[in-house]
Design a protein around this motif. Structure first.
Motif, PDB file in Angstrom:
ATOM      1  N   TYR A   1      14.912  26.306  53.048  1.00  0.00           N
ATOM      2  CA  TYR A   1      13.520  26.500  52.644  1.00  0.00           C
ATOM      3  C   TYR A   1      13.503  27.171  51.283  1.00  0.00           C
ATOM      4  O   TYR A   1      14.118  28.206  51.076  1.00  0.00           O
ATOM      5  N   ASN A   2      12.810  26.572  50.359  1.00  0.00           N
ATOM      6  CA  ASN A   2      12.759  27.036  48.980  1.00  0.00           C
ATOM      7  C   ASN A   2      11.289  27.189  48.600  1.00  0.00           C
ATOM      8  O   ASN A   2      10.678  26.264  48.061  1.00  0.00           O
ATOM      9  N   HIS A   3      10.716  28.342  48.896  1.00  0.00           N
ATOM     10  CA  HIS A   3       9.293  28.566  48.674  1.00  0.00           C
ATOM     11  C   HIS A   3       8.906  28.303  47.222  1.00  0.00           C
ATOM     12  O   HIS A   3       9.469  28.885  46.297  1.00  0.00           O
ATOM     13  N   LYS A   4       7.987  27.376  47.057  1.00  0.00           N
ATOM     14  CA  LYS A   4       7.480  26.971  45.740  1.00  0.00           C
ATOM     15  C   LYS A   4       8.598  26.520  44.807  1.00  0.00           C
ATOM     16  O   LYS A   4       8.471  26.603  43.585  1.00  0.00           O
ATOM     17  N   ASN A   5       9.703  26.069  45.414  1.00  0.00           N
ATOM     18  CA  ASN A   5      10.851  25.575  44.644  1.00  0.00           C
ATOM     19  C   ASN A   5      11.281  26.566  43.568  1.00  0.00           C
ATOM     20  O   ASN A   5      11.574  26.208  42.428  1.00  0.00           O
ATOM     21  N   GLU A   6      11.335  27.846  43.950  1.00  0.00           N
ATOM     22  CA  GLU A   6      11.641  28.914  43.000  1.00  0.00           C
ATOM     23  C   GLU A   6      13.127  29.170  42.793  1.00  0.00           C
ATOM     24  O   GLU A   6      13.500  29.856  41.857  1.00  0.00           O
ATOM     25  N   ASN A   7      13.990  28.700  43.705  1.00  0.00           N
ATOM     26  CA  ASN A   7      15.417  28.859  43.451  1.00  0.00           C
ATOM     27  C   ASN A   7      16.109  27.525  43.687  1.00  0.00           C
ATOM     28  O   ASN A   7      15.588  26.670  44.396  1.00  0.00           O
ATOM     29  N   PRO A   8      17.266  27.313  43.103  1.00  0.00           N
ATOM     30  CA  PRO A   8      17.879  25.987  43.114  1.00  0.00           C
ATOM     31  C   PRO A   8      18.342  25.487  44.486  1.00  0.00           C
ATOM     32  O   PRO A   8      18.403  24.288  44.698  1.00  0.00           O
ATOM     33  N   ILE A   9      18.653  26.377  45.414  1.00  0.00           N
ATOM     34  CA  ILE A   9      19.218  25.946  46.689  1.00  0.00           C
ATOM     35  C   ILE A   9      18.254  26.140  47.850  1.00  0.00           C
ATOM     36  O   ILE A   9      18.124  25.280  48.696  1.00  0.00           O
ATOM     37  N   GLY A  10      17.602  27.265  47.921  1.00  0.00           N
ATOM     38  CA  GLY A  10      16.765  27.601  49.070  1.00  0.00           C
ATOM     39  C   GLY A  10      17.568  28.402  50.072  1.00  0.00           C
ATOM     40  O   GLY A  10      18.799  28.482  50.000  1.00  0.00           O
ATOM     41  N   ASP A  11      16.865  29.026  50.989  1.00  0.00           N
ATOM     42  CA  ASP A  11      17.499  29.846  52.017  1.00  0.00           C
ATOM     43  C   ASP A  11      17.613  29.068  53.318  1.00  0.00           C
ATOM     44  O   ASP A  11      16.731  28.270  53.647  1.00  0.00           O
ATOM     45  N   LYS A  12      18.678  29.321  54.072  1.00  0.00           N
ATOM     46  CA  LYS A  12      18.814  28.727  55.394  1.00  0.00           C
ATOM     47  C   LYS A  12      17.754  29.347  56.297  1.00  0.00           C
ATOM     48  O   LYS A  12      17.672  30.571  56.401  1.00  0.00           O
ATOM     49  N   CYS A  13      16.949  28.502  56.912  1.00  0.00           N
ATOM     50  CA  CYS A  13      15.842  29.002  57.726  1.00  0.00           C
ATOM     51  C   CYS A  13      15.663  28.179  58.999  1.00  0.00           C
ATOM     52  O   CYS A  13      16.062  27.017  59.059  1.00  0.00           O
ATOM     53  N   LEU A  14      15.050  28.827  59.981  1.00  0.00           N
ATOM     54  CA  LEU A  14      14.564  28.154  61.178  1.00  0.00           C
ATOM     55  C   LEU A  14      13.078  27.939  60.962  1.00  0.00           C
ATOM     56  O   LEU A  14      12.368  28.850  60.517  1.00  0.00           O
ATOM     57  N   GLY A  15      12.618  26.745  61.231  1.00  0.00           N
ATOM     58  CA  GLY A  15      11.202  26.432  61.077  1.00  0.00           C
ATOM     59  C   GLY A  15      10.636  25.877  62.353  1.00  0.00           C
ATOM     60  O   GLY A  15      11.370  25.461  63.257  1.00  0.00           O
ATOM     61  N   VAL A  16       9.312  25.878  62.428  1.00  0.00           N
ATOM     62  CA  VAL A  16       8.623  25.363  63.603  1.00  0.00           C
ATOM     63  C   VAL A  16       7.420  24.537  63.162  1.00  0.00           C
ATOM     64  O   VAL A  16       6.752  24.850  62.182  1.00  0.00           O
TER      65      VAL A  16
END
Length: 95
Positions: free
Chosen positions: A26-41
């Protein structure tokens, strides 16, 4: 349905009567190149933003509790396919 671009490398790990848990970056507003590993629902096609599926991010502490509970339930119910998917998610978040 198309998923919002903030989520990449998404995999469904658990589905229960419309509730869907996913793992991915998950990369909120595409602010970083990779994003963080996240659990989503999400729930099928909810929630949406402008007609695009927008899964909610589960905080890390809650994520760990959810995965532990689902693993326990799957073991108790002898559902090896669910155990395998939950274990894959747990391993995904180890580093």
């Amino acid at each position: 349905m198309q998923m919002i671009s903030y989520w990449t490398d998404v995999e469904e790990i658990y589905v229960d009567e419309g509730l869907v848990l996913i793992i991915g970056r998950y990369n909120h507003k595409n602010e970083n190149p990779i994003g963080d590993k996240c659990l989503g629902v999400h729930w099928g096609d909810y929630p949406q933003s402008r007609g695009v599926l927008s899964p909610c991010v589960i905080p890390a502490e809650t994520r760990d509790a959810i995965l532990a509970g689902l693993l326990h339930q799957a073991v108790m119910n002898k559902k090896s396919d669910v155990v395998e998917r939950i274990m894959k998610a747990i391993e995904y978040f180890k580093d």
